[in-house]
Scaffold this motif. Structure first.
Motif, short mmCIF file in Angstrom:
data_model
loop_
_atom_site.label_atom_id
_atom_site.label_comp_id
_atom_site.label_asym_id
_atom_site.label_seq_id
_atom_site.Cartn_x
_atom_site.Cartn_y
_atom_site.Cartn_z
N LEU A 45 10.16 14.17 52.56
CA LEU A 45 8.93 14.83 52.12
C LEU A 45 8.67 14.55 50.64
O LEU A 45 7.53 14.34 50.21
N GLU A 46 9.74 14.52 49.85
CA GLU A 46 9.64 14.26 48.42
C GLU A 46 9.02 12.88 48.15
O GLU A 46 8.13 12.73 47.30
N VAL A 47 9.48 11.87 48.90
CA VAL A 47 9.00 10.50 48.69
C VAL A 47 7.56 10.36 49.17
O VAL A 47 6.73 9.72 48.50
N ALA A 48 7.23 10.93 50.33
CA ALA A 48 5.88 10.78 50.88
C ALA A 48 4.84 11.57 50.08
O ALA A 48 3.70 11.12 49.94
N CYS A 49 5.24 12.71 49.54
CA CYS A 49 4.27 13.58 48.85
C CYS A 49 4.25 13.37 47.34
O CYS A 49 3.32 13.82 46.67
N GLY A 50 5.29 12.71 46.81
CA GLY A 50 5.36 12.56 45.36
C GLY A 50 5.51 13.89 44.67
O GLY A 50 5.04 14.09 43.55
N ARG A 51 6.17 14.84 45.31
CA ARG A 51 6.34 16.21 44.77
C ARG A 51 7.81 16.60 44.84
O ARG A 51 8.54 16.21 45.76
N ARG A 52 8.26 17.38 43.88
CA ARG A 52 9.63 17.90 43.91
C ARG A 52 9.74 18.99 44.98
O ARG A 52 8.73 19.62 45.33
N PRO A 53 10.97 19.27 45.46
CA PRO A 53 11.14 20.29 46.50
C PRO A 53 10.62 21.66 46.09
O PRO A 53 10.12 22.41 46.89
N VAL A 54 10.76 21.98 44.79
CA VAL A 54 10.26 23.25 44.26
C VAL A 54 9.50 22.93 42.98
O VAL A 54 10.06 22.32 42.07
N ASP A 55 8.24 23.32 42.92
CA ASP A 55 7.41 23.05 41.75
C ASP A 55 6.75 24.35 41.30
O ASP A 55 5.69 24.74 41.81
N PRO A 56 7.37 25.08 40.35
CA PRO A 56 6.82 26.37 39.91
C PRO A 56 5.41 26.26 39.31
O PRO A 56 4.70 27.26 39.26
N LYS A 57 5.00 25.07 38.88
CA LYS A 57 3.69 24.92 38.27
C LYS A 57 2.57 24.77 39.30
O LYS A 57 1.40 24.86 38.96
N SER A 58 2.93 24.53 40.55
CA SER A 58 1.93 24.38 41.60
C SER A 58 1.41 25.73 42.06
O SER A 58 2.04 26.77 41.81
N PRO A 59 0.25 25.75 42.73
CA PRO A 59 -0.22 27.01 43.33
C PRO A 59 0.83 27.58 44.27
O PRO A 59 1.65 26.84 44.83
N GLU A 60 0.80 28.89 44.46
CA GLU A 60 1.85 29.55 45.23
C GLU A 60 2.02 28.96 46.63
O GLU A 60 3.14 28.79 47.11
N VAL A 61 0.92 28.59 47.28
CA VAL A 61 1.02 28.06 48.65
C VAL A 61 1.65 26.67 48.68
O VAL A 61 2.08 26.19 49.73
N GLU A 62 1.68 25.99 47.53
CA GLU A 62 2.24 24.64 47.47
C GLU A 62 3.55 24.60 46.69
O GLU A 62 4.12 23.53 46.49
N MET A 63 4.07 25.74 46.29
CA MET A 63 5.22 25.76 45.40
C MET A 63 6.46 25.18 46.09
O MET A 63 7.18 24.37 45.51
N VAL A 64 6.74 25.58 47.33
CA VAL A 64 7.89 25.10 48.08
C VAL A 64 7.41 23.99 49.01
O VAL A 64 6.59 24.22 49.89
N LEU A 65 7.92 22.78 48.80
CA LEU A 65 7.39 21.60 49.48
C LEU A 65 7.48 21.72 51.00
O LEU A 65 6.52 21.41 51.71
N VAL A 66 8.63 22.15 51.52
CA VAL A 66 8.80 22.26 52.97
C VAL A 66 7.77 23.22 53.56
O VAL A 66 7.14 22.94 54.59
N ASP A 67 7.56 24.35 52.90
CA ASP A 67 6.58 25.33 53.38
C ASP A 67 5.18 24.75 53.41
O ASP A 67 4.41 24.96 54.35
N TRP A 68 4.85 24.03 52.35
CA TRP A 68 3.50 23.47 52.24
C TRP A 68 3.24 22.43 53.33
O TRP A 68 2.20 22.46 54.01
N VAL A 69 4.19 21.52 53.53
CA VAL A 69 4.02 20.49 54.57
C VAL A 69 3.95 21.15 55.94
O VAL A 69 3.14 20.78 56.79
N LEU A 70 4.80 22.16 56.16
CA LEU A 70 4.81 22.86 57.45
C LEU A 70 3.47 23.55 57.69
O LEU A 70 2.91 23.50 58.81
N ARG A 71 2.92 24.15 56.67
CA ARG A 71 1.63 24.84 56.79
C ARG A 71 0.52 23.85 57.15
O ARG A 71 -0.32 24.11 58.02
N CYS A 72 0.53 22.70 56.51
CA CYS A 72 -0.49 21.68 56.81
C CYS A 72 -0.28 21.07 58.19
O CYS A 72 -1.25 20.69 58.87
N TRP A 73 0.96 20.97 58.64
CA TRP A 73 1.23 20.44 59.99
C TRP A 73 0.67 21.40 61.04
O TRP A 73 0.03 20.98 62.01
N ARG A 74 0.94 22.70 60.82
CA ARG A 74 0.46 23.69 61.79
C ARG A 74 -1.07 23.70 61.90
O ARG A 74 -1.62 23.93 62.96
#
Length: 656
Positions: free
Chosen positions: A533-562
């Motif tokens: 996910l890190e390589v495909a999204c260009g995002r770190r696993p945890v990014d405190p500077k991102s919006p809350e819904v995108e802060m945790v990479l796994v959660d964000w990808v899972l939410r978009c998959w659903r």
């Protein structure tokens, strides 16, 4: 009767403990508690450390002191003055310094000496629950704590990373000019630590013992100690530690007072520091004293050069290491390869050490050398055996481990240098080169092949335990190679892994690691899924500077998959990509990150998925099962929450 009155008067003059403070002009019969190497000498000095072995020590005033009134109130004003001296075994080479501190307890047995000065350890350094205020007078520059130099004063709050610091010196009263002062000169130094409770201001003043107190403090800083010092009585103390470069730390006198200025010490009545015997062996002094011939002077100087050279390049070599001699590098060879570990050759710095670029003098091979600090030999024999065994790994997608070197308190690991650097710099350095999708996919497949080799194709099972983008290095053709086997564990095929400490990096730890403490193939697969996910999204696993819904990479990808918007997470810097391939990688990443270990694919299946030789399951993730999600929440096993909390971050970064 008269003799009793005189005795009481004498004891009161020697040490006047009351509810407001105390005064010790020398320490014979003083009301103190000592631990570690600390002892009171026959001359009345407190010797905190000695020149026989590295150690730590503490000296506490015997009674606790109340620094606050009602709960929630401000800290009272207080003041302390003490005279100390550091006598190094070798001139110019000293262990760590001395610290004045206030602690909630006299029990500091779990702390580490060396750079932690007997106040903290690797797991609690920086933890607000320490409730420790300290003023350090440090003689070693520790880059991991952000030290400014190897001769500084610092204000420390629950951490060895100083709140504020200054080089040691004083402002002369006569001229106002700043005068430098060396902590390891071998002479006595007087220190004043003062806290103004109303202004919440800490002043630290330093001067040679014979000089009057400078009117301008060396260090003055506003520090609110209300959340640091507790409502109950606390202990006032001094601590010290030494390292490979042995030295003796002495305390000559000490006073303390609440809500007022600490009593002045009787400088002329303080016990004298012992003579610096090492300084007395300087070649010129020997020549003057004995009037020896020039040839003898040259001979003595040569001996001193050889001794210093031996100290500079000293290694730690035990009998059991003879079996690994073919994998051991001389420290001098690594020192010369890096030009003395010059900062210009620094490749990177992380939680487990610093990595330097070097060229081996004899073979001219370009290498990467990782320096790791360690305080004991506990588990070192097993670790060296494993790391040398791992050195026999040969695969085009693994960084080759060449060997190691060991010194007291330090371990050095040597790897082949990868000219392309680490993958995370290319992924997250937006000012540099952007990797396109075909390059990213090639790197992903390479790392998968390397991990498959570790899990199934070598003679033993190797669990990497730290799969992440920063441990993926690129060769000159931008092929990905998995490196840094400093945390790897190995065991026989068909056997079960043993329980261990929780090692790894926040964001990559599988949920079950918190509960079972067993590193398995499945925990490596989980980390590899986060890496996908890190390589495909260009995002770190945890990014405190991102919006809350995108802060945790796994959660964000899972939410978009659903919500069937999975391609919205793709790195926008990629100019073109094959949607089907990216979607496969993202779904495979979620499959590898399944909360249930048994539901994750093996690395052989992962490689088949990536090559298109095996279709991905339509929907198999336990994330879609409400009962599993509820179970995870009830048992608090979801690493997405546990590993990101401040209470566990320090634990997860502890390494060998």
């Amino acid at each position: 009767m008269l003799s009793r009155i005189l005795l009481c008067f004498f004891l009161l003059r020697l040490a006047a403990p009351d509810e407001e403070g105390f005064l010790f002009n020398g320490f014979q019969g003083a009301h103190l508690n000592l631990d570690g190497a600390a002892e009171i000498t026959s001359e009345g000095l407190v010797r905190l450390t000695n020149s026989t072995a590295p150690d730590k020590s503490h000296v506490f005033f015997g009674d606790p002191v109340r620094f606050k009134g009602d709960p929630g109130s401000n800290v009272y004003s207080f003041s302390s003055c003490f005279v100390f001296g550091i006598v190094p075994l070798y001139p110019g080479l000293s262990g760590h310094g001395v610290a004045f501190f206030i602690s909630p307890s006299k029990d500091l047995h779990g702390t580490i000496g060396s750079q932690y000065m007997g106040l903290f350890n690797t797991s609690n350094n920086g933890n607000p629950s320490n409730h420790i205020f300290a003023v350090e007078l440090d003689t070693v520059r520790n880059p991991e704590f952000g030290d400014i130099d190897d001769n500084h004063v610092g204000i420390d709050i629950n951490s060895m990373s100083s709140f504020e610091s200054r080089p040691v010196g004083f402002y002369a009263n006569s001229s106002g000019r700043f005068e430098n002062l060396s902590l390891i000169s071998g002479g006595p130094i007087q220190v004043w630590v003062e806290y103004d409770g109303e202004r919440m201001q800490v002043n630290v003043t330093v001067s040679p013992m014979e000089a009057a107190k400078p009117s301008v403090p060396l260090l003055s800083s506003v520090v609110n100690l209300s959340s640091v010092l507790l409502d109950r009585p606390m202990y006032v103390g001094l601590s010290s530690s030494s390292n490979t470069f042995l030295s003796s730390h002495y305390l000559m006198g000490w006073s303390f007072k609440m809500n007022g200025a600490a009593q002045a010490l009787n400088i002329s009545g303080l016990p004298a520091l012992p003579r610096n015997r090492a300084a007395g062996q300087h070649p010129l002094e020997i020549w003057l004293r004995l009037a020896v011939a020039l040839s003898a002077l040259v001979a003595v100087a040569s001996i001193i050069i050889l001794v210093r050279r031996k100290i500079k390049y000293a290694e730690l070599l035990e009998d059991w290491e003879k079996d690994y001699r073919h994998r051991r590098f001389p420290y001098k060879e690594l020192f010369d390869a890096t030009h003395g570990f010059d900062e210009k050759g620094l490749l990177g710095e992380g939680g487990f050490g610093r990595v330097y670029n070097g060229i081996l003098p004899r073979s001219k091979v370009e290498v990467a050398i990782k320096r790791i600090s360690h305080e004991s030999s506990h588990g070192m024999k097993q670790f060296i055996a494993e790391i040398v065994s791992i050195g026999r790994l040969r695969h085009r997608h693994l960084v080759e481990f060449l060997g190691y070197c060991r010194r007291r308190g330090e371990l050095l690991l040597v790897y082949n240098l990868m000219p392309g650097g680490s993958l995370d710099k290319l992924l997250f350095d937006h000012a540099g080169l952007t990797l396109e999708w075909k390059e990213r996919l090639r790197i992903i497949k390479g790392v998968a092949a390397g991990l498959l080799y570790l899990h199934e194709e070598w003679e033993k099972v190797v669990i990497h335990r730290d799969v992440k983008a920063s441990n993926v290095l690129l060769d000159s053709d931008f092929n990905g190679r998995l490196g840094d086997f400093g945390l790897a564990r190995l065991y026989d095929h068909g056997s079960d892994p043993q329980r261990t400490q929780v090692f790894g990096t926040v964001g990559y730890l599988a949920p079950e690691m918190i509960r079972t403490r067993r590193a398995t193939k499945a925990t490596d697969v989980f980390a590899f899924g986060v890496f996908l996910l890190e390589v495909a999204c260009g995002r770190r696993p945890v990014d405190p500077k991102s919006p809350e819904v995108e802060m945790v990479l796994v959660d964000w990808v899972l939410r978009c998959w659903r919500s069937e918007r999975i391609l919205q997470v793709v790195d926008p810097r990629m100019r073109e990509y094959v949607a089907e391939e990216v979607e496969t990688v993202l779904k495979l990443g979620l499959l590898c990150c399944d909360p249930l270990p048994g539901a994750r694919p093996s690395m052989r299946q992962v490689s088949l998925f990536l090559e298109g030789l095996l279709p991905l399951p339509e929907s198999g993730s336990s994330y879609l099962d409400p009962s599993v999600t509820a179970l995870m929440e009830n048992e608090a096993l979801d690493v997405r929450f546990m590993s990101y909390s401040p209470e566990t971050v320090s634990l997860l970064y502890v390494g060998r």
